[in-house]
Design a protein around this motif. Structure first.
Motif, PDB file in Angstrom:
ATOM      1  N   VAL A 311       1.104  -1.143   0.203  1.00 37.38           N
ATOM      2  CA  VAL A 311       0.398   0.236  -0.316  1.00 37.38           C
ATOM      3  C   VAL A 311       0.744   1.418   0.048  1.00 37.38           C
ATOM      4  CG1 VAL A 311      -1.810   1.467   0.757  1.00 37.38           C
ATOM      5  CG2 VAL A 311      -2.076  -0.994   1.480  1.00 37.38           C
ATOM      6  N   VAL A 312       1.357   1.335   0.844  1.00 36.17           N
ATOM      7  CA  VAL A 312       2.762   3.090   0.957  1.00 36.17           C
ATOM      8  C   VAL A 312       3.428   2.974  -0.942  1.00 36.17           C
ATOM      9  CG1 VAL A 312       4.888   2.886   1.461  1.00 36.17           C
ATOM     10  CG2 VAL A 312       3.194   2.163   3.563  1.00 36.17           C
ATOM     11  N   ASP A 313       4.110   1.617  -0.999  1.00 34.34           N
ATOM     12  CA  ASP A 313       4.947   1.711  -2.389  1.00 34.34           C
ATOM     13  C   ASP A 313       3.453   2.318  -3.322  1.00 34.34           C
ATOM     14  OD1 ASP A 313       7.543   0.435  -1.008  1.00 34.34           O
ATOM     15  OD2 ASP A 313       7.008  -1.169  -2.247  1.00 34.34           O
ATOM     16  N   ALA A 314       2.982   1.896  -3.195  1.00 33.22           N
ATOM     17  CA  ALA A 314       1.391   2.569  -4.352  1.00 33.22           C
ATOM     18  C   ALA A 314       1.188   3.966  -3.957  1.00 33.22           C
ATOM     19  CB  ALA A 314       0.496   1.674  -4.732  1.00 33.22           C
ATOM     20  N   VAL A 316       3.506   6.280  -2.401  1.00 30.23           N
ATOM     21  CA  VAL A 316       4.212   7.155  -3.054  1.00 30.23           C
ATOM     22  C   VAL A 316       4.007   7.314  -4.518  1.00 30.23           C
ATOM     23  CG1 VAL A 316       6.672   6.611  -2.918  1.00 30.23           C
ATOM     24  CG2 VAL A 316       5.558   6.493  -1.406  1.00 30.23           C
ATOM     25  N   GLU A 317       4.088   5.818  -5.697  1.00 26.60           N
ATOM     26  CA  GLU A 317       3.903   6.204  -6.753  1.00 26.60           C
ATOM     27  C   GLU A 317       3.444   6.873  -6.963  1.00 26.60           C
ATOM     28  OE1 GLU A 317       3.071   2.983 -10.677  1.00 26.60           O
ATOM     29  OE2 GLU A 317       3.653   2.415  -8.498  1.00 26.60           O
ATOM     30  N   ARG A 318       1.433   6.970  -7.064  1.00 26.11           N
ATOM     31  CA  ARG A 318       0.178   7.705  -7.863  1.00 26.11           C
ATOM     32  C   ARG A 318       1.282   9.546  -6.583  1.00 26.11           C
ATOM     33  NH1 ARG A 318      -4.793   7.813  -7.312  1.00 26.11           N
ATOM     34  NH2 ARG A 318      -5.532   9.929  -8.314  1.00 26.11           N
ATOM     35  N   ALA A 319       1.639   9.682  -5.010  1.00 24.59           N
ATOM     36  CA  ALA A 319       1.427  10.803  -4.825  1.00 24.59           C
ATOM     37  C   ALA A 319       2.985  11.867  -6.163  1.00 24.59           C
ATOM     38  CB  ALA A 319       2.115  10.874  -3.744  1.00 24.59           C
ATOM     39  N   GLU A 320       4.140  10.532  -6.066  1.00 26.26           N
ATOM     40  CA  GLU A 320       5.104  11.713  -7.232  1.00 26.26           C
ATOM     41  C   GLU A 320       4.807  11.647  -8.354  1.00 26.26           C
ATOM     42  OE1 GLU A 320       8.000   9.010  -6.868  1.00 26.26           O
ATOM     43  OE2 GLU A 320       8.694   9.553  -4.284  1.00 26.26           O
ATOM     44  N   ALA A 321       3.694  10.863  -8.807  1.00 28.01           N
ATOM     45  CA  ALA A 321       2.972  11.636 -10.323  1.00 28.01           C
ATOM     46  C   ALA A 321       1.662  12.403 -10.365  1.00 28.01           C
ATOM     47  CB  ALA A 321       2.614  10.225 -10.718  1.00 28.01           C
ATOM     48  N   THR A 322       1.593  12.906  -8.984  1.00 28.65           N
ATOM     49  CA  THR A 322       0.714  13.858  -9.008  1.00 28.65           C
ATOM     50  C   THR A 322       1.164  15.691  -7.880  1.00 28.65           C
ATOM     51  OG1 THR A 322      -1.099  12.168  -8.237  1.00 28.65           O
ATOM     52  CG2 THR A 322      -2.043  14.225  -8.343  1.00 28.65           C
ATOM     53  N   MET A 323       1.823  15.933  -8.565  1.00 26.06           N
ATOM     54  CA  MET A 323       2.425  17.242  -8.417  1.00 26.06           C
ATOM     55  C   MET A 323       1.718  18.470  -8.709  1.00 26.06           C
ATOM     56  SD  MET A 323       5.654  16.107  -6.903  1.00 26.06           S
ATOM     57  CE  MET A 323       4.761  15.001  -6.277  1.00 26.06           C
ATOM     58  N   PRO A 324       1.903  19.714  -7.391  1.00 26.13           N
ATOM     59  CA  PRO A 324       0.759  20.399  -7.819  1.00 26.13           C
ATOM     60  C   PRO A 324       1.045  20.997  -8.535  1.00 26.13           C
ATOM     61  CG  PRO A 324       1.439  20.126  -5.306  1.00 26.13           C
ATOM     62  CD  PRO A 324       2.072  18.806  -5.842  1.00 26.13           C
ATOM     63  N   GLY A 325      -0.349  22.291  -9.116  1.00 25.30           N
ATOM     64  CA  GLY A 325      -0.403  22.593 -10.048  1.00 25.30           C
ATOM     65  C   GLY A 325      -1.401  23.513 -10.863  1.00 25.30           C
ATOM     66  N   ASP A 326      -1.577  24.613 -11.145  1.00 27.20           N
ATOM     67  CA  ASP A 326      -2.276  25.582 -11.847  1.00 27.20           C
ATOM     68  C   ASP A 326      -3.675  25.309 -11.364  1.00 27.20           C
ATOM     69  OD1 ASP A 326      -4.237  27.811 -12.690  1.00 27.20           O
ATOM     70  OD2 ASP A 326      -3.473  27.728 -14.279  1.00 27.20           O
ATOM     71  N   PRO A 327      -4.522  25.419  -9.959  1.00 23.61           N
ATOM     72  CA  PRO A 327      -5.517  25.497  -9.922  1.00 23.61           C
ATOM     73  C   PRO A 327      -6.881  25.434 -10.983  1.00 23.61           C
ATOM     74  CG  PRO A 327      -4.967  27.178  -8.118  1.00 23.61           C
ATOM     75  CD  PRO A 327      -4.045  26.381  -9.079  1.00 23.61           C
ATOM     76  N   MET A 328      -6.546  26.701 -11.586  1.00 23.33           N
ATOM     77  CA  MET A 328      -7.892  27.164 -12.811  1.00 23.33           C
ATOM     78  C   MET A 328      -7.433  26.339 -13.783  1.00 23.33           C
ATOM     79  SD  MET A 328      -9.732  29.571 -12.098  1.00 23.33           S
ATOM     80  CE  MET A 328      -9.637  30.833 -10.275  1.00 23.33           C
ATOM     81  N   ASP A 329      -6.411  25.613 -13.733  1.00 19.72           N
ATOM     82  CA  ASP A 329      -6.603  24.346 -14.917  1.00 19.72           C
ATOM     83  C   ASP A 329      -7.394  23.428 -14.611  1.00 19.72           C
ATOM     84  OD1 ASP A 329      -5.524  21.984 -16.402  1.00 19.72           O
ATOM     85  OD2 ASP A 329      -3.588  22.878 -16.223  1.00 19.72           O
ATOM     86  N   PRO A 330      -8.868  22.478 -15.734  1.00 20.71           N
ATOM     87  CA  PRO A 330      -9.308  22.114 -14.924  1.00 20.71           C
ATOM     88  C   PRO A 330      -8.192  20.269 -14.937  1.00 20.71           C
ATOM     89  CG  PRO A 330      -9.519  22.721 -17.089  1.00 20.71           C
ATOM     90  CD  PRO A 330      -8.626  23.193 -16.729  1.00 20.71           C
TER      91      PRO A 330
END
Length: 500
Positions: A311-314, A316-330
């Motif tokens: 679970v932790v590995d999964a 971490v993989e998801r978190a590192e692929a989901t970096m914060p970005g422009d909130p106005m971008d859908p």
């Protein structure tokens, strides 16, 4: 990377405070900036209300309650106004979404749902309950009978937080007005824009003057003045545990009714027999949606030891692929933190976790998708830790997850209940008997089974222990916005005779 200029926040023109059905400047003439957390730019200058403005708003609400038509209208008439507001919210849903995204930083894909479909549903739900305030009649000892009325309380002071501005205001305004009360709303100083927009929509819908008043302002002064004001009959507050305690203490002098929703440190349990792909998805969304700035965030993930590393590995993989970005971008899933103080608080807790010996396995740093030092972005952060650590006991209100191993069902329940909070919880298992047993054992106001963050205006919501008392939503909340009155009727004893 998406340039912020591609998805501009809305242009905003502010009219001041909304008091007695009119727009006015602050009594002392002050204004303050409300800032876009994505880039630090000023969105608008907002009236900086003070105790004097709170007093004016309370007096307007008091007049509207004591002399105006609103409490004397039928529930059907009040329902008509609330339904009209729901229609206007849907009409202006895009503008409302963009206001909250610019003001708070939550991605537009989420505020479009919250500020259109969901907020409108809250107003429609309580429009339906406006005419359903039932009393009762009783056959009593002796001649005559008694009946019990359910009546509005009076003037409500609503104090709402920064994290879900429009929706959390709706959960207070809609039932309070449906019951026939009048209201003074003090929104968070950092996210006031949608509250002012809603005041305009109520005016457009034909709400009588003084029924809804909105006072913006900085610091603790306006909130303290609202709580202490003798013209206020009830305070409805959502926010931090410490501020809630202060409100409860301050309300004692005037014996106000108080309902407080004070956040949490919610446990989300994953058993080894869970449907792991779905459980991991719910665990990820449970903490990182809204950048963790949600009172019900599943910030403690309890994972049974046989699947702990998986679970932790999964995650971490998801978190590192989901970096914060422009909130106005859908396409953005995680936006910035709402303001600088929140960014500093989250950063401090990450340092605390490292000092405590927690193992940082992902994130833990600021993130600047628009270039150096732009906005208050923070990476989704995952620790392996223990339940006795500060990062597992205290509400961080940010994108920080502590993953804790367990072995047995009893241990999982003990860990889940092992904080001062009791707002929400989750359990993931394919064993339905285990699911219900664990849900029953959780000392929390909400428990989700094989899901997380599900929500409906008809289902009550609230906390236990340090997460506060009172309820939001559902039909149950109407009792917290009404008073009971017993009326006795003496009938003469019948002495015989006929008709005529």
């Amino acid at each position: 990377m998406t340039d912020l200029q591609t998805h501009r926040p809305p242009a905003v023109t502010q009219d001041g405070l909304f008091v007695g059905g009119r727009w006015t400047g602050a009594a002392h003439g002050g204004v303050y900036p409300t800032v876009n957390p994505a880039d630090g730019t000023v969105i608008a200058e907002v009236a900086d209300g003070s105790a004097a403005d709170i007093d004016a708003a309370v007096r307007a609400a008091r007049r509207a309650f004591d002399e105006g038509p609103w409490p004397r209208m039928s529930g059907h008439e009040r329902s008509r106004i609330l339904l009209a507001v729901a229609d206007l919210i849907e009409r202006d849903a895009e503008e409302l979404a963009r206001l909250d995204t610019a003001d708070m930083g939550k991605p537009i894909s989420f505020t479009r749902v919250e500020n259109g479909l969901v907020a409108a549903a809250v107003y429609r739900y309580y429009a339906g309950l406006a005419s359903q305030s039932h009393g009762s009649t009783h056959d009593c000892m002796g001649p005559g009978f008694a009946y019990v009325l359910r009546e509005p309380i009076g003037v409500i002071g609503a104090i709402t937080p920064f994290n879900v501005p429009l929706l959390l205001s709706a959960t207070k305004i809609a039932p309070a007005l449906a019951a026939g009360n009048t209201l003074v709303h003090k929104p968070s100083e950092t996210t006031p824009l949608s509250a002012l927009k809603i005041a305009r929509l109520f005016a457009e819908a034909g709400l009588p003057e003084g029924v809804l008043n909105v006072v913006t302002g900085t610091g603790a002064g306006p909130g303290i003045a609202l709580v202490a004001h003798p013209g206020v009959d009830k305070i409805a507050f959502t926010g931090s545990n410490l501020v809630g305690q202060d409100i409860i203490r301050a309300s004692a002098d005037t014996l106000k009714k108080v309902s407080v929703e004070l956040g949490g440190k919610s446990a989300n349990i994953v058993f080894a027999d869970a449907y792991l792909d779905e459980a991991i998805e719910h665990a990820f969304n449970g903490i990182f949606i809204g950048s963790g700035q949600i009172c019900i965030a599943g910030s403690r993930l309890l994972v049974q030891r046989p699947v702990y590393d998986q679970v932790v590995d999964a995650l971490v993989e998801r978190a590192e692929a989901t970096m914060p970005g422009d909130p106005m971008d859908p396409a953005t899933l995680i936006g910035p933190l709402a303001h600088q103080a929140q960014f500093e608080k989250v950063s401090g807790y990450v340092r605390t976790g490292l000092r405590e010996g927690a193992e940082l396995v992902s994130g833990g740093q600021s993130h600047h998708p628009q270039g150096p030092d732009s906005g208050w972005y923070f990476q989704p952060t995952i620790f392996k830790g223990r339940n006795d650590m500060q990062i597992a006991q205290e509400e961080i209100f940010g994108p920080v997850l502590t993953v804790i191993p367990f072995d047995t069902d009893d241990e999982a329940v003990a860990l889940a209940n092992g904080t001062k909070f009791g707002l929400a919880s989750g359990v993931h298992t394919s064993d339905i008997k285990r699911a219900h047993a664990v849900a029953a054992a959780m000392r929390a106001g909400t428990c989700w089974i094989n899901t997380y963050h599900q929500w409906d205006p008809g289902i009550s919501f609230g906390g236990r222990k340090a997460s506060g008392y009172g309820r939001e939503l559902g039909p149950e909340v109407m009792s917290s916005y009404t008073e009971l009155k017993s009326v006795w009727v003496d009938l003469p004893a019948r002495s015989g005779g006929g008709i005529g």
